[in-house]
Design a protein around this motif. Structure first.
Motif, PDB file in Angstrom:
ATOM      1  N   PRO A 167       0.838  -1.154   0.065  1.00 56.47           N
ATOM      2  CA  PRO A 167       0.027  -0.037  -0.046  1.00 56.47           C
ATOM      3  C   PRO A 167       0.826   1.264   0.045  1.00 56.47           C
ATOM      4  O   PRO A 167       0.270   2.398  -0.140  1.00 56.47           O
ATOM      5  N   ASN A 168       2.224   1.001   0.136  1.00 58.63           N
ATOM      6  CA  ASN A 168       3.091   2.360  -0.116  1.00 58.63           C
ATOM      7  C   ASN A 168       2.929   2.747  -1.456  1.00 58.63           C
ATOM      8  O   ASN A 168       3.413   4.070  -1.662  1.00 58.63           O
ATOM      9  N   SER A 169       2.301   2.139  -2.274  1.00 58.17           N
ATOM     10  CA  SER A 169       1.794   2.794  -3.630  1.00 58.17           C
ATOM     11  C   SER A 169       1.112   3.971  -3.406  1.00 58.17           C
ATOM     12  O   SER A 169       1.084   5.198  -4.163  1.00 58.17           O
ATOM     13  N   SER A 170       0.182   4.054  -2.425  1.00 60.53           N
ATOM     14  CA  SER A 170      -0.677   5.275  -2.030  1.00 60.53           C
ATOM     15  C   SER A 170       0.008   6.413  -1.469  1.00 60.53           C
ATOM     16  O   SER A 170      -0.402   7.402  -1.598  1.00 60.53           O
ATOM     17  N   LYS A 171       1.570   6.382  -1.408  1.00 60.85           N
ATOM     18  CA  LYS A 171       2.191   7.570  -1.079  1.00 60.85           C
ATOM     19  C   LYS A 171       2.214   8.694  -2.326  1.00 60.85           C
ATOM     20  O   LYS A 171       2.555   9.773  -2.341  1.00 60.85           O
ATOM     21  N   ALA A 172       1.807   7.980  -3.520  1.00 58.10           N
ATOM     22  CA  ALA A 172       1.655   8.965  -4.826  1.00 58.10           C
ATOM     23  C   ALA A 172       0.628   9.921  -4.278  1.00 58.10           C
ATOM     24  O   ALA A 172       0.538  10.970  -5.114  1.00 58.10           O
ATOM     25  N   LEU A 173      -0.409   9.737  -3.344  1.00 53.52           N
ATOM     26  CA  LEU A 173      -1.419  10.649  -2.874  1.00 53.52           C
ATOM     27  C   LEU A 173      -0.793  11.613  -1.892  1.00 53.52           C
ATOM     28  O   LEU A 173      -1.597  12.249  -1.654  1.00 53.52           O
ATOM     29  N   CYS A 174       0.377  11.532  -1.622  1.00 53.55           N
ATOM     30  CA  CYS A 174       0.822  12.253  -0.489  1.00 53.55           C
ATOM     31  C   CYS A 174       1.331  13.584  -0.899  1.00 53.55           C
ATOM     32  O   CYS A 174       1.401  13.837  -2.189  1.00 53.55           O
ATOM     33  N   GLY A 175       1.642  14.286   0.051  1.00 54.71           N
ATOM     34  CA  GLY A 175       2.202  15.797  -0.304  1.00 54.71           C
ATOM     35  C   GLY A 175       1.396  16.687   0.619  1.00 54.71           C
ATOM     36  O   GLY A 175       0.574  16.747   0.882  1.00 54.71           O
ATOM     37  N   GLY A 176       2.373  17.701   0.925  1.00 49.64           N
ATOM     38  CA  GLY A 176       1.592  18.420   2.118  1.00 49.64           C
ATOM     39  C   GLY A 176       0.604  19.390   1.562  1.00 49.64           C
ATOM     40  O   GLY A 176      -0.366  19.657   2.104  1.00 49.64           O
ATOM     41  N   TRP A 177       0.671  19.626   0.319  1.00 45.05           N
ATOM     42  CA  TRP A 177      -0.489  20.428  -0.519  1.00 45.05           C
ATOM     43  C   TRP A 177      -1.990  19.766  -0.469  1.00 45.05           C
ATOM     44  O   TRP A 177      -2.967  20.057   0.114  1.00 45.05           O
ATOM     45  N   LEU A 178      -1.761  18.525  -1.034  1.00 41.84           N
ATOM     46  CA  LEU A 178      -2.760  17.593  -1.042  1.00 41.84           C
ATOM     47  C   LEU A 178      -3.218  17.212   0.216  1.00 41.84           C
ATOM     48  O   LEU A 178      -4.542  17.121   0.444  1.00 41.84           O
ATOM     49  N   THR A 179      -2.767  16.882   1.005  1.00 42.53           N
ATOM     50  CA  THR A 179      -2.912  16.428   2.629  1.00 42.53           C
ATOM     51  C   THR A 179      -3.800  17.690   3.121  1.00 42.53           C
ATOM     52  O   THR A 179      -4.801  17.489   3.855  1.00 42.53           O
ATOM     53  N   GLN A 180      -3.276  18.747   3.135  1.00 41.80           N
ATOM     54  CA  GLN A 180      -3.674  20.056   3.630  1.00 41.80           C
ATOM     55  C   GLN A 180      -5.199  20.520   2.890  1.00 41.80           C
ATOM     56  O   GLN A 180      -6.097  20.657   3.654  1.00 41.80           O
ATOM     57  N   LYS A 181      -5.320  20.249   1.660  1.00 43.93           N
ATOM     58  CA  LYS A 181      -6.572  20.428   0.889  1.00 43.93           C
ATOM     59  C   LYS A 181      -7.541  19.670   1.348  1.00 43.93           C
ATOM     60  O   LYS A 181      -8.653  19.820   1.433  1.00 43.93           O
ATOM     61  N   LYS A 182      -7.169  18.445   1.529  1.00 49.05           N
ATOM     62  CA  LYS A 182      -8.275  17.224   1.721  1.00 49.05           C
ATOM     63  C   LYS A 182      -8.633  17.446   3.370  1.00 49.05           C
ATOM     64  O   LYS A 182      -9.845  17.424   3.445  1.00 49.05           O
ATOM     65  N   TRP A 183      -7.685  18.154   4.255  1.00 46.91           N
ATOM     66  CA  TRP A 183      -8.090  18.334   5.431  1.00 46.91           C
ATOM     67  C   TRP A 183      -9.167  19.733   5.284  1.00 46.91           C
ATOM     68  O   TRP A 183     -10.148  19.720   6.141  1.00 46.91           O
ATOM     69  N   GLU A 184      -8.814  20.544   4.566  1.00 44.82           N
ATOM     70  CA  GLU A 184      -9.487  21.859   4.573  1.00 44.82           C
ATOM     71  C   GLU A 184     -11.021  21.454   4.024  1.00 44.82           C
ATOM     72  O   GLU A 184     -12.127  22.063   4.346  1.00 44.82           O
ATOM     73  N   SER A 185     -11.064  20.564   2.961  1.00 42.44           N
ATOM     74  CA  SER A 185     -12.306  19.801   2.453  1.00 42.44           C
ATOM     75  C   SER A 185     -13.225  19.351   3.442  1.00 42.44           C
ATOM     76  O   SER A 185     -14.563  19.401   3.010  1.00 42.44           O
ATOM     77  N   LEU A 186     -12.910  19.133   4.595  1.00 41.73           N
ATOM     78  CA  LEU A 186     -13.832  18.642   5.572  1.00 41.73           C
ATOM     79  C   LEU A 186     -14.354  19.679   6.356  1.00 41.73           C
ATOM     80  O   LEU A 186     -15.327  19.240   7.264  1.00 41.73           O
ATOM     81  N   ASN A 187     -14.096  20.665   6.272  1.00 38.24           N
ATOM     82  CA  ASN A 187     -14.796  22.044   6.958  1.00 38.24           C
ATOM     83  C   ASN A 187     -14.636  21.903   8.419  1.00 38.24           C
ATOM     84  O   ASN A 187     -15.737  22.211   9.041  1.00 38.24           O
ATOM     85  N   PHE A 188     -13.700  21.424   8.906  1.00 38.75           N
ATOM     86  CA  PHE A 188     -13.627  21.130  10.515  1.00 38.75           C
ATOM     87  C   PHE A 188     -13.411  22.734  11.155  1.00 38.75           C
ATOM     88  O   PHE A 188     -13.560  22.686  12.235  1.00 38.75           O
ATOM     89  N   ASN A 189     -12.970  23.771   9.993  1.00 42.89           N
ATOM     90  CA  ASN A 189     -12.356  24.826  10.844  1.00 42.89           C
ATOM     91  C   ASN A 189     -11.473  24.750  12.001  1.00 42.89           C
ATOM     92  O   ASN A 189     -11.487  25.661  12.707  1.00 42.89           O
ATOM     93  N   SER A 190     -10.337  23.832  11.811  1.00 37.54           N
ATOM     94  CA  SER A 190      -9.497  23.819  12.827  1.00 37.54           C
ATOM     95  C   SER A 190      -8.264  23.196  12.137  1.00 37.54           C
ATOM     96  O   SER A 190      -8.400  22.647  10.877  1.00 37.54           O
TER      97      SER A 190
END
Length: 339
Positions: A43-66
């Motif tokens: 599953p380390n192939s999933s590291k292709a989905l990593c990156g600070g920008w992608l991770t941050q955008k995914k978090w922001e899309s959850l609208n937790f406002n934190s």
């Protein structure tokens, strides 16, 4: 086009852009998962989905406002030489429990994740629920290849390795769900993460660590009076995460009137922790049978049915909807078919 008009159109397009990003991430993650399902690929192939920008955008899309918080555990320095400013008691804060925490954290003296995980640029994580749905899934080999494997309570591993694997990075537990000898179902380097729901939970751990007289009152089920956990592997989860799970994910706070308190399950809490700490979060073993189904076991082990959840402090239907929202947003991905 005027600057004002351009700004207006940008604001209108932003939700569609975030939805598109979530869809692409979910599709790519699903495709990668399918590519190694049932094989020896990592599953380390999933590291292709990593990156600070992608991770941050995914978090922001959850609208937790934190903001994401990657420091998971309480530290002695949070209490020593300074007043902890928590305004809430357990399970959502530490107000009133400071002395117990000082005693516990002074003995455990370890407050971090292992350095090899902290230093990873991308962390792939899987949270293993205890649900019957994981039985006969043959996911064990896949589960073992994630950077972080989180397990819950006293769920066994031995005898179930083909379905649930045997790697355990962290095991979340509370006294009533503790096994007297963690070494029987965990690896030597597994972190035992106490989730303190009440002051009695911290008192129990203090009595274990200092070998004090055990006080049996205050528990809905008798916890182990002897606990053979490795002190160096004990961590205390910051109540911030349970508070945020209840508030941001389940919208349970503040409680309405004098209704019976409802708290997140350890499973949903673990997923929220993973969303904070990990770049890729997959889950397995989540889901309960219908409340009307009194025969099907609720766990992949044992014979307990939905009757055992009758007086639970959890809202399982509400949590199921929260999990569905996380899945639809691309924040989590199930490793198996589910309802």
């Amino acid at each position: 086009m005027s600057q004002k008009t351009a700004k207006t159109w940008s604001l209108r397009l932003l939700p569609f852009l975030l939805s598109f990003i979530s869809f692409v991430m979910y599709y790519c993650s699903y495709s990668i998962l399918q590519s190694y399902g049932g094989t020896s690929k990592s599953p380390n192939s999933s590291k292709a989905l990593c990156g600070g920008w992608l991770t941050q955008k995914k978090w922001e899309s959850l609208n937790f406002n934190s903001s994401r918080q990657t420091q998971l555990f309480l530290r002695l320095k949070d209490f020593f030489w300074q007043e902890h400013l928590s305004k809430l008691p357990l399970p959502y804060g530490v107000k009133g429990s400071e002395f117990l925490l000082l005693k516990v954290l002074a003995i455990t003296a370890n407050y971090q994740m292992p350095a090899n995980l902290e230093n990873l640029e991308c962390r792939t994580c899987v949270v293993i629920g205890n649900g019957f749905v994981i039985k006969n899934s043959s996911l064990g080999d896949i589960i073992n290849k994630y950077d972080v494997v989180i397990r819950l309570n006293d769920a066994p591993v031995k005898g179930y390795e083909e379905d649930v694997g045997n790697k355990t990075t962290m095991r979340f537990f509370y006294p009533e769900s503790a096994s007297y000898n963690p070494g029987l179902q965990n690896e030597p380097d597994t972190l035992m993460v106490l989730v303190p729901f009440k002051m009695h939970d911290l008192r129990w751990l203090k009595e274990i660590l200092y070998n004090e007289k055990r006080v049996r009152k205050g528990f809905w089920k008798p916890p182990p009076q002897i606990w053979l956990g490795d002190v160096s592997k004990i961590r205390v989860l910051d109540p911030h995460f349970l508070h945020q799970t209840a508030d941001k994910l389940l919208h349970l706070l503040p409680p309405k009137g004098k209704q019976t308190p409802v708290h997140p399950t350890t499973g949903l809490l673990s997923i929220f922790v993973a969303l904070n700490y990990c770049d890729v979060v997959h889950v397995a073993g989540f889901g309960y049978p219908s409340a009307k189904n009194h025969r099907q076991p609720i766990h992949y082990y044992g014979r307990e049915t939905m009757k055992s959840m009758k007086n639970s402090y959890h809202d399982l239907n509400h949590e199921a909807k929260a999990l569905k929202r996380l899945e639809e947003s691309g924040a989590i991905l199930y490793l198996h078919p589910h309802l």
